[in-house]
Write an enzyme that holds these catalytic residues in place. Structure first.
Site, PDB file in Angstrom:
ATOM      1  N   ASP A 130       0.829  -1.195   0.000  1.00  0.00           N
ATOM      2  CA  ASP A 130       0.000   0.000   0.000  1.00  0.00           C
ATOM      3  C   ASP A 130       0.874   1.260   0.000  1.00  0.00           C
ATOM      4  O   ASP A 130       0.488   2.291   0.541  1.00  0.00           O
ATOM      5  CB  ASP A 130      -0.909  -0.033   1.251  1.00  0.00           C
ATOM      6  N   CYS A 184     -19.501 -15.452  -5.487  1.00  0.00           N
ATOM      7  CA  CYS A 184     -20.564 -14.728  -4.768  1.00  0.00           C
ATOM      8  C   CYS A 184     -21.939 -15.315  -5.126  1.00  0.00           C
ATOM      9  O   CYS A 184     -22.851 -15.306  -4.307  1.00  0.00           O
ATOM     10  CB  CYS A 184     -20.550 -13.242  -5.116  1.00  0.00           C
ATOM     11  N   CYS A 187     -25.815 -14.351  -3.836  1.00  0.00           N
ATOM     12  CA  CYS A 187     -25.770 -13.671  -2.531  1.00  0.00           C
ATOM     13  C   CYS A 187     -25.713 -12.147  -2.722  1.00  0.00           C
ATOM     14  O   CYS A 187     -25.065 -11.645  -3.632  1.00  0.00           O
ATOM     15  CB  CYS A 187     -24.535 -14.160  -1.775  1.00  0.00           C
ATOM     16  N   CYS A 194     -25.078  -3.082   4.355  1.00  0.00           N
ATOM     17  CA  CYS A 194     -24.294  -1.841   4.495  1.00  0.00           C
ATOM     18  C   CYS A 194     -25.158  -0.766   5.158  1.00  0.00           C
ATOM     19  O   CYS A 194     -26.226  -0.423   4.659  1.00  0.00           O
ATOM     20  CB  CYS A 194     -23.794  -1.368   3.130  1.00  0.00           C
ATOM     21  N   CYS A 210     -19.417   5.783   2.541  1.00  0.00           N
ATOM     22  CA  CYS A 210     -18.883   4.672   3.335  1.00  0.00           C
ATOM     23  C   CYS A 210     -18.422   5.138   4.722  1.00  0.00           C
ATOM     24  O   CYS A 210     -17.710   6.139   4.850  1.00  0.00           O
ATOM     25  CB  CYS A 210     -17.721   4.050   2.551  1.00  0.00           C
ATOM     26  N   CYS A 237     -15.264   0.347   9.564  1.00  0.00           N
ATOM     27  CA  CYS A 237     -16.512  -0.415   9.580  1.00  0.00           C
ATOM     28  C   CYS A 237     -16.238  -1.757   8.903  1.00  0.00           C
ATOM     29  O   CYS A 237     -15.549  -1.805   7.882  1.00  0.00           O
ATOM     30  CB  CYS A 237     -17.585   0.355   8.802  1.00  0.00           C
ATOM     31  N   CYS A 240     -19.708  -5.111   5.843  1.00  0.00           N
ATOM     32  CA  CYS A 240     -19.790  -5.879   4.590  1.00  0.00           C
ATOM     33  C   CYS A 240     -18.900  -7.121   4.624  1.00  0.00           C
ATOM     34  O   CYS A 240     -19.071  -8.033   3.824  1.00  0.00           O
ATOM     35  CB  CYS A 240     -19.492  -5.001   3.376  1.00  0.00           C
TER      36      CYS A 240
HETATM   37  S1  SF4 Z   1     -21.638 -11.060   1.293  1.00  0.00           S
HETATM   38 FE1  SF4 Z   1     -21.155  -9.935  -0.606  1.00  0.00          FE
HETATM   39  S2  SF4 Z   1     -19.023 -10.403  -1.005  1.00  0.00           S
HETATM   40 FE2  SF4 Z   1     -19.736 -11.967   0.470  1.00  0.00          FE
HETATM   41  S3  SF4 Z   1     -20.428 -13.687  -0.833  1.00  0.00           S
HETATM   42 FE3  SF4 Z   1     -22.223 -12.395  -0.446  1.00  0.00          FE
HETATM   43  S4  SF4 Z   1     -22.268 -11.003  -2.235  1.00  0.00           S
HETATM   44 FE4  SF4 Z   1     -20.204 -11.904  -2.185  1.00  0.00          FE
END
Ligand code: SF4
Length: 313
Positions: A130, A184, A187, A194, A210, A237, A240
């Site tokens: 970074d 993913c 999902c 969020c 954010c 945070c 997510c």
């Molecule tokens: S929470 Fe978000 S990043 Fe994690 S598997 Fe589900 S869609 Fe993908």
């Protein structure tokens, strides 16, 4: 030519849980997404992202001699008592221990040294933790370390996303790994959870909404409309990531430096609010929390104190 498996074993010995190789060339898709994101102004006040956009999009501009990029990932997850976070306010997991930049740079240097010892020659390399305009996540995905989830984090199917990334740009020719498929599926947990709807669509985070951006990067006041959503969060945070099913598989970090700062457990919001600038700098020396600065951190603590009347557990 050194066997890539030998390099991967050395990386593991130095604490890296993931290691893969990406070619030292631009990544057209991530670059297009990054450009569109910048053009939409979603980087907010992080002007440095725009300033070095060209370098970020082509490693050859950044360092023309690079022939391969060794991408490395290290878990920072540590099984801590979450209730300890209640009295002092919540701190994002990555920031509870020591700043990872120096720790991973040191390990990368050791890795390079061990590889050079086997090659019996000096090589040239550039270590990025970074610390340079470089798209770590995009190259990590290209190197097969995981896929970029809808929450924009790099996710490994057996380790989740609590991962620090490092890169070694090297003038060694190494065989590139294959990228990993996106898992993913259907999902949407991260988009739904969020607190500020900052994930405006899959794979797109509007930093201006954010909580991490507001509590870490933003200088000046945080707009009132975000105060309630900040809840107990005094720095960063993790929502997510917390809701992501793959983080059930998070593995314990092998770095003691990433365990929570021992003195944090005894602190309360009032203790933080009372800290002078000198006390803040001393207490958080070597911690990522220094990035918010004394003023920014005090601002966050005041917002959480204002929210505390609504805390019921
Ligand atoms: S929470 Fe978000 S990043 Fe994690 S598997 Fe589900 S869609 Fe993908």
């Amino acid at each position: 030519m050194i066997d890539i498996q030998t390099i991967k074993s050395i990386a593991y010995e130095h604490g890296f849980d993931l290691c893969g190789v990406a070619p030292a060339e631009p990544l057209p898709e991530p670059n297009a997404r990054f450009t569109a994101w910048l053009n939409a102004g979603m980087h907010g006040e992080m002007a440095y992202l725009r300033r070095h956009a060209d370098l970020r999009m082509d490693t050859r501009t950044f360092w023309p001699a690079a022939q391969s990029i060794l991408m490395l990932g290290a878990s920072y997850w540590h099984a801590e008592q979450e209730h300890e976070q209640e009295r002092m306010g919540e701190i994002a997991r990555y920031a509870r221990g020591r700043d990872y930049h120096k720790v991973l740079r040191r390990q990368c240097k050791r890795l390079v040294k061990d590889v050079e010892a086997l090659l019996d020659e000096d090589t040239e390399s550039r270590i990025c933790v970074d610390s340079a305009p470089f798209q770590e996540r995009a190259y990590a995905a290209r190197a097969g370390l995981g896929w970029i989830g809808k929450n924009t984090c790099l996710i490994h199917p057996k380790m989740g996303s609590y991962l620090f990334l490092a890169a070694i740009l090297w003038n060694l020719e190494l065989p590139a790994d294959e990228p990993m498929a996106d898992h993913c599926g259907s999902c949407h947990k991260c988009l739904e959870a969020c607190p500020t709807q900052a994930l405006i669509k899959p794979h797109t985070l509007d930093a201006r909404k954010c909580i991490s951006y507001h509590t870490i990067e933003l200088r000046g006041e945080i707009p009132d409309e975000y105060h309630a959503a900040i809840g107990r969060r005094i720095f960063g945070c993790d929502v997510c990531q917390q809701v992501c099913p793959y983080n059930r598989f998070a593995v314990e970090t092998r770095f003691e430096e990433f365990h929570a700062h021992a003195d944090l457990a005894g602190k309360s919001l009032d203790d933080f609010a009372a800290m002078t600038e000198a006390e803040f700098n001393a207490f958080f020396a070597g911690s990522p929390i220094r990035r918010a600065g004394h003023e920014g951190f005090q601002r966050n603590v005041r917002i959480v104190q204002g929210n505390s009347a609504n805390f019921h557990d």
